[in-house]
Design a protein around this motif. Structure first.
Motif, PDB file in Angstrom:
ATOM      1  N   TRP A  78      -5.008  -0.140 -10.450  1.00 31.58           N
ATOM      2  CA  TRP A  78      -3.625   0.789  -9.834  1.00 31.58           C
ATOM      3  C   TRP A  78      -3.991   1.880  -9.216  1.00 31.58           C
ATOM      4  N   ARG A  79      -3.060   2.316  -8.923  1.00 33.31           N
ATOM      5  CA  ARG A  79      -3.007   3.760  -7.941  1.00 33.31           C
ATOM      6  C   ARG A  79      -3.880   4.638  -8.757  1.00 33.31           C
ATOM      7  N   ASN A  82      -8.253   7.201  -4.731  1.00 31.63           N
ATOM      8  CA  ASN A  82      -8.652   6.468  -3.550  1.00 31.63           C
ATOM      9  C   ASN A  82     -10.176   7.050  -3.279  1.00 31.63           C
ATOM     10  N   THR A 119      -9.299  -9.567  -3.728  1.00 32.38           N
ATOM     11  CA  THR A 119      -7.938  -9.246  -3.194  1.00 32.38           C
ATOM     12  C   THR A 119      -7.037 -10.775  -3.212  1.00 32.38           C
ATOM     13  N   LEU A 124      -3.392 -10.912  -7.417  1.00 26.39           N
ATOM     14  CA  LEU A 124      -2.619  -9.602  -7.306  1.00 26.39           C
ATOM     15  C   LEU A 124      -1.162  -9.984  -7.643  1.00 26.39           C
ATOM     16  N   ARG A 132       5.633  -3.892  -7.046  1.00 21.72           N
ATOM     17  CA  ARG A 132       4.343  -3.199  -6.498  1.00 21.72           C
ATOM     18  C   ARG A 132       3.227  -4.102  -6.977  1.00 21.72           C
ATOM     19  N   HIS A 133       2.119  -4.207  -6.283  1.00 19.55           N
ATOM     20  CA  HIS A 133       0.963  -4.774  -6.829  1.00 19.55           C
ATOM     21  C   HIS A 133      -0.244  -3.955  -6.660  1.00 19.55           C
ATOM     22  N   PRO A 134      -1.537  -4.250  -7.419  1.00 10.07           N
ATOM     23  CA  PRO A 134      -2.633  -3.416  -7.336  1.00 10.07           C
ATOM     24  C   PRO A 134      -2.976  -4.123  -5.974  1.00 10.07           C
ATOM     25  N   ARG A 135      -4.104  -3.115  -5.406  1.00  6.17           N
ATOM     26  CA  ARG A 135      -4.535  -3.560  -4.148  1.00  6.17           C
ATOM     27  C   ARG A 135      -5.961  -4.334  -4.469  1.00  6.17           C
ATOM     28  N   SER A 136      -6.503  -4.282  -5.532  1.00  6.48           N
ATOM     29  CA  SER A 136      -7.643  -5.310  -5.883  1.00  6.48           C
ATOM     30  C   SER A 136      -7.506  -5.665  -7.417  1.00  6.48           C
TER      31      SER A 136
END
Length: 201
Positions: A78-79, A82, A119, A124, A132-136
């Motif tokens: 999750w967010r 970065n 991914t 996902l 919303r979805h996780p990016r990986s």
């Protein structure tokens, strides 16, 4: 100061593990370990890579990992900030350790294994939260699962309900210090609550 350099020196000091310390290790999910891990909404993820080690907290509003099968877990990414420290390490060296905690329990459950980052669109999508979805997703192959001695959490009285954070520096304070005063730490702290709520998933 002298340091211990040989495992035999350690063994001479500590002796051998007790029966329970060896008996508790499983190579896959079992009914009791499954129930415990599925109750955990927070774990610490440790990784190792070319630039060193990393340990990162991972949390969710339900189980922090999902069981794919008795040998495999999935953890949505999750967010965050970065920096991708954990993900970078996993891509280059798949060794991971996870430490699962449950509020109120002094017990801890640990997993050591190998991880990869995917991914995969279906995976996902299965973690969708409010559109919303996780990016990986981190996929973990279990090497071993075992419970940890409760003494550390007992000594720390971690669930005593005591709030020891009031006089601690904030993240804004840390950023201001690292920038030698040029970063607006107070502004960062004041905006953080709303920003976190908006970007939680």
């Amino acid at each position: 100061m002298t340091y211990i350099k040989d495992v035999s020196e350690l063994e001479a000091i500590y002796g051998t593990p007790g029966e329970a310390s060896l008996l508790k290790v499983a190579g896959q999910m079992t009914p009791t370990y499954r129930k415990w891990i599925m109750a955990s909404r927070l774990c610490m993820l440790s990784t190792v890579g070319a630039d060193g080690t990393d340990c990162s907290p991972r949390g969710d509003d339900g189980p922090v990992v999902r069981e794919i099968d008795e040998h495999t877990l999935a953890m949505p990414d999750w967010r965050g900030n970065n920096r991708m420290d954990s993900l970078r390490n996993i891509v280059t060296d798949g060794r991971v350790s996870l430490l699962f905690v449950v509020p109120g329990s002094h017990n801890v459950v640990r997993i050591n294994g190998q991880a990869r980052v995917t991914t995969d669109a279906d995976l996902l999508g299965s973690f969708e939260q409010n559109g919303r979805h996780p990016r990986s997703v981190i996929v973990i192959k279990i090497g071993e699962i075992y419970s940890q001695c409760a003494r550390a959490l007992m000594r720390a009285e971690i669930w005593a309900g005591e709030d020891l954070s009031r006089d601690l520096p904030s993240v804004g304070d840390m950023l201001r210090e690292m920038s030698e005063g040029s970063f607006d730490g107070a502004g960062y702290d004041n905006a953080w609550g709303a920003r976190a709520a908006e970007t939680m998933w």
